[in-house]
Write a protein that holds these residues in place. Structure first.
Motif, mmCIF file in Angstrom:
data_model
loop_
_atom_site.group_PDB
_atom_site.id
_atom_site.type_symbol
_atom_site.label_atom_id
_atom_site.label_comp_id
_atom_site.label_asym_id
_atom_site.label_seq_id
_atom_site.Cartn_x
_atom_site.Cartn_y
_atom_site.Cartn_z
ATOM 1 N N ALA A 179 43.994 42.941 19.423
ATOM 2 C CA ALA A 179 45.073 42.941 20.409
ATOM 3 C C ALA A 179 44.587 42.377 21.742
ATOM 4 N N PHE A 180 43.369 42.753 22.152
ATOM 5 C CA PHE A 180 42.815 42.223 23.397
ATOM 6 C C PHE A 180 42.632 40.719 23.318
ATOM 7 N N ALA A 181 42.145 40.230 22.170
ATOM 8 C CA ALA A 181 41.963 38.787 22.018
ATOM 9 C C ALA A 181 43.293 38.071 22.158
ATOM 10 N N SER A 182 44.344 38.676 21.597
ATOM 11 C CA SER A 182 45.672 38.083 21.716
ATOM 12 C C SER A 182 46.120 38.030 23.168
ATOM 13 N N VAL A 183 45.840 39.101 23.908
ATOM 14 C CA VAL A 183 46.221 39.152 25.319
ATOM 15 C C VAL A 183 45.468 38.101 26.126
ATOM 16 N N LEU A 184 44.168 37.988 25.877
ATOM 17 C CA LEU A 184 43.355 37.044 26.643
ATOM 18 C C LEU A 184 43.812 35.610 26.440
ATOM 19 N N GLY A 185 44.310 35.308 25.253
ATOM 20 C CA GLY A 185 44.676 33.931 24.961
ATOM 21 C C GLY A 185 46.155 33.639 24.969
ATOM 22 N N ASP A 186 46.983 34.605 25.321
ATOM 23 C CA ASP A 186 48.435 34.425 25.253
ATOM 24 C C ASP A 186 48.916 33.572 26.426
ATOM 25 N N PRO A 187 49.401 32.362 26.157
ATOM 26 C CA PRO A 187 49.896 31.515 27.256
ATOM 27 C C PRO A 187 51.269 31.944 27.760
ATOM 28 N N GLY A 188 51.906 32.882 27.072
ATOM 29 C CA GLY A 188 53.258 33.286 27.440
ATOM 30 C C GLY A 188 53.318 34.357 28.515
ATOM 31 N N ILE A 189 52.173 34.866 28.943
ATOM 32 C CA ILE A 189 52.177 35.873 30.002
ATOM 33 C C ILE A 189 51.339 35.360 31.173
ATOM 34 N N ASP A 190 51.713 35.785 32.368
ATOM 35 C CA ASP A 190 50.941 35.371 33.538
ATOM 36 C C ASP A 190 49.743 36.302 33.711
ATOM 37 N N ASP A 191 48.858 35.932 34.605
ATOM 38 C CA ASP A 191 47.628 36.688 34.757
ATOM 39 C C ASP A 191 47.852 38.071 35.363
ATOM 40 N N LEU A 192 48.893 38.238 36.177
ATOM 41 C CA LEU A 192 49.169 39.570 36.710
ATOM 42 C C LEU A 192 49.468 40.542 35.577
ATOM 43 N N MET A 193 50.302 40.116 34.622
ATOM 44 C CA MET A 193 50.619 40.957 33.481
ATOM 45 C C MET A 193 49.420 41.058 32.533
ATOM 46 N N ARG A 194 48.684 39.966 32.386
ATOM 47 C CA ARG A 194 47.497 39.993 31.526
ATOM 48 C C ARG A 194 46.520 41.068 32.028
ATOM 49 N N GLY A 195 46.391 41.164 33.340
ATOM 50 C CA GLY A 195 45.514 42.173 33.907
ATOM 51 C C GLY A 195 45.944 43.579 33.557
ATOM 52 N N GLU A 196 47.241 43.840 33.565
ATOM 53 C CA GLU A 196 47.716 45.176 33.203
ATOM 54 C C GLU A 196 47.390 45.496 31.755
ATOM 55 N N LEU A 197 47.538 44.514 30.884
ATOM 56 C CA LEU A 197 47.269 44.744 29.465
ATOM 57 C C LEU A 197 45.774 44.906 29.193
ATOM 58 N N MET A 198 44.931 44.437 30.102
ATOM 59 C CA MET A 198 43.483 44.580 29.936
ATOM 60 C C MET A 198 42.972 45.925 30.439
ATOM 61 N N LEU A 199 43.765 46.657 31.183
ATOM 62 C CA LEU A 199 43.320 47.927 31.750
ATOM 63 C C LEU A 199 43.298 49.022 30.690
ATOM 64 N N LEU A 200 42.180 49.690 30.555
ATOM 65 C CA LEU A 200 42.085 50.826 29.636
ATOM 66 C C LEU A 200 42.668 52.075 30.303
ATOM 67 N N PRO A 201 43.164 53.016 29.517
ATOM 68 C CA PRO A 201 43.675 54.265 30.092
ATOM 69 C C PRO A 201 42.602 54.970 30.926
ATOM 70 N N GLY A 202 43.001 55.522 32.052
ATOM 71 C CA GLY A 202 42.065 56.235 32.899
ATOM 72 C C GLY A 202 41.692 57.588 32.330
ATOM 73 N N ILE A 203 40.595 58.146 32.835
ATOM 74 C CA ILE A 203 40.119 59.436 32.341
ATOM 75 C C ILE A 203 41.143 60.531 32.592
ATOM 76 N N ALA A 204 41.811 60.508 33.749
ATOM 77 C CA ALA A 204 42.800 61.550 34.054
ATOM 78 C C ALA A 204 43.915 61.555 33.015
ATOM 79 N N TYR A 205 44.374 60.379 32.619
ATOM 80 C CA TYR A 205 45.419 60.295 31.597
ATOM 81 C C TYR A 205 44.890 60.746 30.242
ATOM 82 N N LEU A 206 43.669 60.361 29.907
ATOM 83 C CA LEU A 206 43.092 60.779 28.632
ATOM 84 C C LEU A 206 42.954 62.295 28.565
#
Length: 879
Positions: A608-635
């Protein structure tokens, strides 16, 4: 400085033999006990003889019996630490008064009087930063919630509305600028002193009073309202800060125009002033016509402010401006109604920021904040409804529940009504209650009538604490899709049993076989359980649920990792795509934290991450959100008893695995983003975002390589976003690169307080294994002080978010925060109390750490002379 530590016995328990007894519990105030004040105050005249060491305040208040209240000849005027110089009634000295604690009681014989009170206050000694206080040679005020009583005796409650005329007099050399609410009507000079008189024609509560006197300069501009009125705008700062105010001014003008276009709200005075203050307990304050801001939310240029800082300034400027209607023109009847103004205004600033930037990214950011700070509050000992039923200290209820969950509740009304009907409801609310002190019920009633909604059951969102948990069963039978939902809200303090609440859920079905995206529909779960027929089922359906985060709930559902991976790659709703990625990662991390391997989950995440990194259909602002792992507080919220160390190890392990598996695409992404020249458009901001995120994943897998890349990024940076992103990675790594860049950063920015805050925060929040020792050393640094809330938060709030530091198995992280609370409480109780909830989560932590956290809370509770703020937070956390 050395933070005072309580002596301990050899077994680690506090030595309490000589301790003074704990303070008596402050009285509890209940919403059901509200009564209108017996006296109206139609006009207030204030005269200030200004001085840093001592200021004399002459208050002339016109009072008349309130026909809406039960008659009472006693006029109760609230005070806090005031020196009463003189008292007169109707022009004659008056001795018929008494003191009840800090309050002044005056028995008045008639129906209408003028009361004149002279008090003295000492601004330079006011470390609490409430009332009138000194900040680096400047005088300023902070009166919300109950700071006005530290200036003069007054009915300091939000339902007492008065028009204010303010006259200030002081030395010209020390206070060349004199500001207050409303419009300036007169000014003059008298030798070495000068004076100014301001008048605000709009009745307001005392918490909206403001005064500023100091050596300031202004960036000035103008705004023409939708009806053609000309408004003078000014942002007042110290001379050296003037070049960094343009972004704030542009944000103000955009907010003024947006509020006219989207909510029909026009500004109502001839001048709008903003003042930036270096010592401030909060982010900003919406005082009528004179907003007072923490410098953090005014000053910005690319060299000293990150892209996040720019967005924060725009949002907070808008938030305080929007309060002019949702909070000022229509204010709160009592403090139990705080979410009436704060929840509504948070929603308004969120919608504004969505329109100014990326709607998808802004929505994800807001949900991430909600889950990291409000969900834990909802599941802990400090849980409370967005309209509380009682409190002991109102400052403790400026919480994520009142603000962020309050905004989500009003957003659900907007979702149910649609934008046009929601606007009709808000128009009715403003028209019906303009100039009044209103309640949450008033807002809901206006939405029912104006938007045509039935909100009888919806009112439960205002009265119940806790995050609803929705259990989801999805099945296909006879060619049709069926959704079975049930809801349950866990017990919270004082509320063991909860009723079902209406939950609007945006859903869609996707055909995985043909990669076809389904149409969205809105369903409402308003019973304990219900079934929904979603129509003909596509081939291999994937359920996209709670799209756009249409309701602030926790979803419980068994989902095939393959389905999540599909949604993470293809869902057309940005939030749902982000959510699928988060769910995929959470399942894997929880399995790893409990000792499992879950190689299949890691494979799916990497794909899924590889798909996000190479997806030309999303801009980098959104790509950054998809690259963020859940924080410890949420976990930690996902399990009944969390082991922060195990979760941290699992999360770092996944980062390292992704860094190894995706080494080449991450490096390519970093290189591509590094070639984007600096600009403030979305494309360049997105490039800066993914650049540093790629670096963090590379660092987890190959620290030596990342240190070299981060050092290169730091050295070549022409903006704070890139420089801070590189330094964030370096602070977590040992070696010469870390030391050299930290020294360079400090030397380069040592005269800029806000940037030095970043220097403290980056080290305190780092992944470095010695972070606890680093924080102790930084507390002794010459630039650290307990007297500035920004500096305290920069060091200790940042540290409290580090699982390997704050949650160190030895308990030293917990002791560090407890020591801070005890040292800070006498200086600034409001800021000290904000740190208690970190320890208050002990019931949701594994037993060994929980015992250590509880022990520190008990040590604080046993300390003598605790403030009301801290006492309430600690006792609630222990009860």
């Amino acid at each position: 400085m050395d933070i005072a530590r309580t002596p301990a016995t050899p077994d680690g328990n506090p030595e309490m033999a000589d301790a003074a007894p704990a303070p008596a519990a402050p009285p509890e105030i209940y919403r059901k006990d509200y009564r209108p004040f017996a006296w109206a105050v139609p006009a207030t005249h204030l005269d200030f003889a200004l001085g840093l060491e001592e200021t004399e305040v002459t208050a002339k208040i016109e009072v008349a019996r309130n026909p809406a209240a039960a008659p009472d000849p006693v006029l109760r005027l609230n005070g806090d630490g005031l020196e009463l110089v003189s008292l007169a009634v109707d022009g004659a000295p008056f001795d018929g008064h008494a003191m009840d604690g800090n309050d002044l009681l005056i028995t008045l014989p008639g129906n209408q009087h003028r009361v004149t009170i002279v008090t003295r206050v000492k601004p330079a000694e006011n470390s609490q930063l409430m009332g009138l206080y000194a900040s680096n040679g400047m005088l300023c005020t902070q009166c919300e919630a109950e700071g006005f009583r530290r200036i003069t005796f007054f009915p300091d409650r939000p339902d007492v509305l008065s028009t204010y005329t303010v006259r200030m007099k002081g030395p010209k050399d020390r206070f060349p600028v004199l500001l207050s609410n409303g419009d300036r009507v007169r000014a003059g000079e008298d030798g070495a002193t000068h004076w100014a008189e301001w008048h605000d024609p709009w009745p307001k509560p005392s918490y909206l009073f403001a005064l500023v006197a100091g050596d300031l300069v202004a960036l000035e501009d103008r705004f023409t309202t939708m009806t053609g009125r000309d408004v003078s705008l000014a942002i007042w700062v110290r001379a050296d800060d003037l070049p960094r105010t343009r972004h704030a001014m542009e944000a103000l003008k955009k907010a003024m125009r947006w509020d006219e276009e989207v909510f029909g709200r026009e500004y109502d005075l001839g001048v709008f002033n903003i003042v930036a203050v270096g010592d401030f307990n909060m982010g900003a304050m919406e005082n009528k016509g004179l907003n007072i801001f923490n410098t953090k939310y005014v000053l910005a240029d690319p060299e000293t402010a990150t892209d996040g800082d720019y967005d924060g300034i725009e949002g907070v400027i808008a938030h305080e401006y929007f309060h002019n209607w949702s909070g000022n023109r229509v204010t709160c009847r009592d403090w139990f109604q705080l979410s009436l103004k704060e929840g509504f205004t948070v929603l308004r600033d969120q919608l504004f920021s969505q329109d100014m930037n990326s709607p998808a990214v802004k929505r994800i950011e807001d949900v991430r904040v909600l889950r990291s700070v409000q969900f834990p509050e909802d599941s802990g000992p400090l849980a409370h409804p967005i309209r509380p039923e009682s409190f002991r200290e109102i400052s403790n209820f400026y919480t994520p529940t009142v603000y962020n969950k309050g905004a989500e509740v009003i957003r659900m009304m907007r979702t149910l009504a649609g934008p046009e009907r929601f606007r009709a409801g808000t128009d009715l609310y403003f028209a019906r209650h303009d100039g009044e002190a209103a309640t949450c019920e008033d807002f809901v009633a206006a939405m029912e009538e104006g938007a045509g909604l039935d909100l009888a059951r919806f009112r439960r969102w205002y009265s119940q604490a806790g995050t609803p948990r929705v259990r989801v069963e999805f099945a296909v039978a006879d060619g049709r899709a069926r959704l079975d939902l049930s809801q349950e809200t866990p017990a919270t303090p004082g509320q063991p049993v909860k009723e079902p609440v209406p939950i609007p859920l945006a859903v869609a079905l996707h055909d995985r076989e043909r990669n076809a995206l389904g149409e969205e529909r809105l369903i409402v779960l308003d019973e304990a359980s219900a079934s929904f027929d979603l129509g003909p089922a596509p081939q291999r359906p994937a359920l996209s649920l709670n799209r756009g985060f249409s309701a602030p709930i926790a979803v419980e559902r068994e989902v095939d990792p393959e389905e999540l991976a599909y949604l993470a790659r293809h869902d057309d709703d940005p939030f749902a795509r982000y959510e699928a990625m988060q769910d995929l990662v959470v399942a894997h991390l929880l399995a790893r934290a409990m000792g499992g391997e879950d190689a299949a989950g890691e494979d799916a995440i990497a794909e899924a991450f590889a798909s996000v990194l190479g997806d030309p259909g999303i801009d980098d602002l959104m790509r950054g959100e998809l690259m963020l792992l859940p924080g410890i507080a949420y976990l930690m919220e996902q399990v009944l008893l969390a082991d922060p160390g195990a979760l941290f190890t699992a999360r770092e392990g996944l980062k390292a695995a992704l860094g190894r598996r995706l080494s080449q695409p991450l490096a390519s992404l970093h290189a591509r983003a590094s070639d984007v020249p600096f600009a403030m458009d979305a494309s360049a901001k997105g490039a800066r975002k993914v650049k540093s995120l790629a670096l963090t994943l590379i660092a987890a897998a190959d620290p030596a390589r990342a240190a070299e890349m981060a050092a290169t990024q730091y050295d070549g940076a022409d903006n704070m976003t890139d420089r801070q992103g590189a330094l964030m990675v370096l602070t977590g790594l040992p070696g010469a690169e870390r030391t050299a860049r930290l020294l360079d950063f400090y030397t380069r920015f040592r005269t800029n307080a806000l940037v030095i805050d970043k220097w403290f925060s980056l080290q305190a929040s780092s992944l470095h294994p010695q972070v606890l020792a680093h924080v102790r050393a930084l507390a002794d640094h010459p630039d650290f002080t307990l007297k500035n809330p920004n500096r305290v938060r920069a060091l200790y709030m940042a540290f409290a978010g580090t699982p390997q530091g704050f949650h160190a198995p030895s308990g030293e992280g917990y002791r560090l925060i407890a020591d801070l609370i005890l040292a800070l409480d006498p200086l600034n109780a409001q800021t000290a109390a904000r740190f208690v909830p970190m320890l208050g989560r002990w019931r949701r932590i594994e037993p060994a750490r929980a015992a250590l956290m509880r022990g520190q809370l008990e040590r604080i509770a046993a300390a003598p002379r605790l403030s009301r703020d801290t006492y309430e937070q600690v006792t609630r956390s222990l009860s």
